[in-house]
Write an enzyme that holds these catalytic residues in place. Structure first.
Site, mmCIF file in Angstrom:
data_model
loop_
_atom_site.group_PDB
_atom_site.id
_atom_site.type_symbol
_atom_site.label_atom_id
_atom_site.label_comp_id
_atom_site.label_asym_id
_atom_site.label_seq_id
_atom_site.Cartn_x
_atom_site.Cartn_y
_atom_site.Cartn_z
ATOM 1 N N TYR A 29 0.800 -1.115 0.067
ATOM 2 C CA TYR A 29 0.077 -0.019 -0.019
ATOM 3 C C TYR A 29 0.939 1.242 -0.010
ATOM 4 O O TYR A 29 0.810 2.122 0.901
ATOM 5 C CB TYR A 29 -1.072 0.115 1.109
ATOM 6 C CG TYR A 29 -2.267 0.669 0.858
ATOM 7 C CD1 TYR A 29 -3.319 0.340 -0.144
ATOM 8 C CD2 TYR A 29 -2.468 1.966 1.334
ATOM 9 C CE1 TYR A 29 -4.301 0.782 -0.300
ATOM 10 C CE2 TYR A 29 -3.659 2.818 0.924
ATOM 11 C CZ TYR A 29 -4.522 2.370 0.132
ATOM 12 O OH TYR A 29 -5.703 2.850 -0.282
ATOM 13 N N HIS A 31 3.260 4.525 -0.411
ATOM 14 C CA HIS A 31 2.915 5.688 -0.774
ATOM 15 C C HIS A 31 4.547 6.580 -0.951
ATOM 16 O O HIS A 31 5.496 5.764 -0.827
ATOM 17 C CB HIS A 31 2.369 6.398 0.707
ATOM 18 C CG HIS A 31 2.987 6.008 2.022
ATOM 19 N ND1 HIS A 31 4.282 6.542 2.230
ATOM 20 C CD2 HIS A 31 2.492 5.291 2.865
ATOM 21 C CE1 HIS A 31 4.564 6.121 3.285
ATOM 22 N NE2 HIS A 31 3.645 5.305 3.785
ATOM 23 N N HIS A 34 7.448 5.328 1.264
ATOM 24 C CA HIS A 34 8.131 4.023 0.817
ATOM 25 C C HIS A 34 8.912 4.349 -0.502
ATOM 26 O O HIS A 34 10.093 3.763 -0.445
ATOM 27 C CB HIS A 34 6.986 3.092 0.262
ATOM 28 C CG HIS A 34 6.084 2.545 1.472
ATOM 29 N ND1 HIS A 34 4.769 2.836 1.444
ATOM 30 C CD2 HIS A 34 6.409 1.866 2.384
ATOM 31 C CE1 HIS A 34 4.368 2.183 2.410
ATOM 32 N NE2 HIS A 34 5.220 1.747 3.122
ATOM 33 N N GLN A 58 3.682 -9.639 13.240
ATOM 34 C CA GLN A 58 3.847 -8.350 14.013
ATOM 35 C C GLN A 58 2.592 -7.807 14.345
ATOM 36 O O GLN A 58 2.792 -6.459 14.962
ATOM 37 C CB GLN A 58 4.859 -7.381 13.395
ATOM 38 C CG GLN A 58 4.241 -6.947 12.154
ATOM 39 C CD GLN A 58 5.203 -6.113 11.042
ATOM 40 O OE1 GLN A 58 6.131 -6.588 10.505
ATOM 41 N NE2 GLN A 58 4.978 -4.922 11.134
ATOM 42 N N GLY A 144 12.581 3.728 7.188
ATOM 43 C CA GLY A 144 12.369 4.912 7.346
ATOM 44 C C GLY A 144 12.477 5.262 8.833
ATOM 45 O O GLY A 144 12.361 4.721 9.933
ATOM 46 N N GLN A 145 12.744 6.758 9.023
ATOM 47 C CA GLN A 145 12.929 7.152 10.466
ATOM 48 C C GLN A 145 11.627 7.233 11.111
ATOM 49 O O GLN A 145 11.508 7.416 12.261
ATOM 50 C CB GLN A 145 13.568 8.496 10.310
ATOM 51 C CG GLN A 145 14.108 9.241 11.299
ATOM 52 C CD GLN A 145 14.999 8.566 12.360
ATOM 53 O OE1 GLN A 145 15.795 7.861 11.757
ATOM 54 N NE2 GLN A 145 14.799 8.635 13.491
ATOM 55 N N MET A 181 3.615 10.447 6.059
ATOM 56 C CA MET A 181 2.798 9.606 5.317
ATOM 57 C C MET A 181 2.942 8.170 6.016
ATOM 58 O O MET A 181 3.779 7.817 6.649
ATOM 59 C CB MET A 181 3.310 9.536 4.221
ATOM 60 C CG MET A 181 3.337 10.678 3.227
ATOM 61 S SD MET A 181 3.738 10.539 1.562
ATOM 62 C CE MET A 181 3.488 12.180 1.014
HETATM 63 P P1 AMP Z 1 5.621 -0.064 6.401
HETATM 64 O O1 AMP Z 1 5.122 -0.632 4.773
HETATM 65 O O2 AMP Z 1 4.708 0.588 7.092
HETATM 66 O O3 AMP Z 1 6.255 -1.487 6.949
HETATM 67 O O4 AMP Z 1 7.026 0.575 5.860
HETATM 68 C C1 AMP Z 1 8.031 0.075 5.012
HETATM 69 C C2 AMP Z 1 9.188 1.029 5.331
HETATM 70 O O5 AMP Z 1 8.759 2.329 4.850
HETATM 71 C C3 AMP Z 1 9.522 1.273 6.784
HETATM 72 O O6 AMP Z 1 10.938 1.268 6.995
HETATM 73 C C4 AMP Z 1 9.034 2.527 7.213
HETATM 74 O O7 AMP Z 1 9.727 3.198 8.309
HETATM 75 C C5 AMP Z 1 9.181 3.206 6.089
HETATM 76 N N1 AMP Z 1 8.432 4.413 5.981
HETATM 77 C C6 AMP Z 1 6.860 4.615 6.041
HETATM 78 N N2 AMP Z 1 6.170 5.597 5.922
HETATM 79 C C7 AMP Z 1 7.411 6.493 5.954
HETATM 80 C C8 AMP Z 1 7.485 7.796 5.652
HETATM 81 N N3 AMP Z 1 6.514 8.596 5.817
HETATM 82 N N4 AMP Z 1 8.652 8.292 5.565
HETATM 83 C C9 AMP Z 1 9.677 7.636 5.226
HETATM 84 N N5 AMP Z 1 9.606 6.215 5.692
HETATM 85 C C10 AMP Z 1 8.466 5.533 5.759
#
Ligand code: AMP
Length: 279
Positions: A29, A31, A34, A58, A144-145, A181
């Protein structure tokens, strides 16, 4: 761009990949947050691998695994545009076959903040990320931070278990009004979307107070709590001013501090953070 769903198939392809291999693990999903990770990986590596896997281990039993947003076709189109070379998209059965029974536990860093509110979350994260690292065999992995504690936990796991790769942190990508995001922002109705701005506003407030010289961490936590409590649609899980590497709560801010929070906006739980650092 090749899409691979089987571990065995990926293993066959891996030896022919040009190195360095940059890896971006995601739950899909996608954005712009990512995609920023993908762009960094694209700029710094010969081969870019992205995984899309909504990792069941998780999520807690009361959490949003079943309703977590998914749109693989759109994700693949976006990744193709960013020039990803390969997408690893396994099923839950492929990653956790019948009888799966080994786990990666990272210690104290997982007990605080998110770990205190989401029992077992980081055990699921560390386990799936270790598995993905073993399958993908990346030179570098991009995180991502936005998920600051996750980054601390992954770095600790890589260091403690001598995993042979570099972890790269990418700054949080925000909407134009400051909201970080997140795939979960889709859950917010228009009123909640407006209320969700309180996260960025309160982190900005913390940053301002710190820039004006405030070094009393408890004072920052108090100011932040008051500010969030003024938003009727927001309910705080935690507000933290912690050491950026141990995640221990600080009383005085001396080195780098991670200001982080989790809050419910209606039925949606959001997290965000900023780093206070003189560097
Ligand atoms: P997720 O799909 O939520 O598991 O996120 C996958 C990766 O994208 C992880 O390393 C997150 O920290 C990173 N991520 C999610 N949202 C953001 C954002 N707004 N800015 C930077 N990195 C992000």
């Amino acid at each position: 761009m090749k899409v691979v769903t089987q571990i065995q198939e990926y293993r066959k392809l891996r030896p022919a990949m040009a190195v360095p291999v940059g890896f971006v693990p995601t739950m899909g999903y996608l954005h712009q947050g990512h995609l920023e990770l993908v762009r960094r990986a694209r700029a710094e590596n010969q081969t870019v691998v992205v995984s899309i896997f909504v990792n069941p281990t998780q999520f807690g039993p009361q959490e949003d695994l079943a309703s977590y947003p998914r749109d693989p076709e759109r994700d693949l189109a976006l990744l193709e545009k960013e020039g990803a070379d390969m997408v690893f998209m396994p099923s839950a059965e492929e990653m956790y076959p019948e009888g799966f029974d080994s786990w990666v536990e990272v210690g104290r860093a997982t007990e605080r903040l998110e770990g205190a509110y989401r029992t077992g979350h980081f055990r699921g994260v560390a386990t799936v990320v270790a598995k993905l690292f073993n399958i993908v065999q990346p030179t570098r992995a991009y995180f991502g931070q936005k998920d600051a504690q996750q980054l601390v936990v992954i770095k600790k796991m890589v260091s403690d278990l001598n995993l042979d790769l570099e972890v790269v942190a990418v700054p949080t990508v925000r909407e134009s009004d400051g909201l970080a995001m997140s795939s979960r922002n889709i859950y917010l109705d228009p009123n909640e979307r407006q209320a969700a701005l309180v996260l960025w506003q309160v982190l900005s407030l913390a940053q301002e107070l710190w820039q004006e010289g405030e070094r009393d961490a408890e004072r920052l936590r108090q100011e932040m709590t008051l500010f969030i409590d003024a938003e009727p649609l927001a309910r705080i899980d935690y507000v933290s001013v912690a050491d950026s590497s141990t995640l221990e709560e600080l009383s005085r801010i001396e080195g780098a501090a991670l200001v982080s929070m989790a809050a419910w906006i209606g039925k949606t739980r959001l997290i965000d953070n900023v780093m206070l650092d003189t560097k």
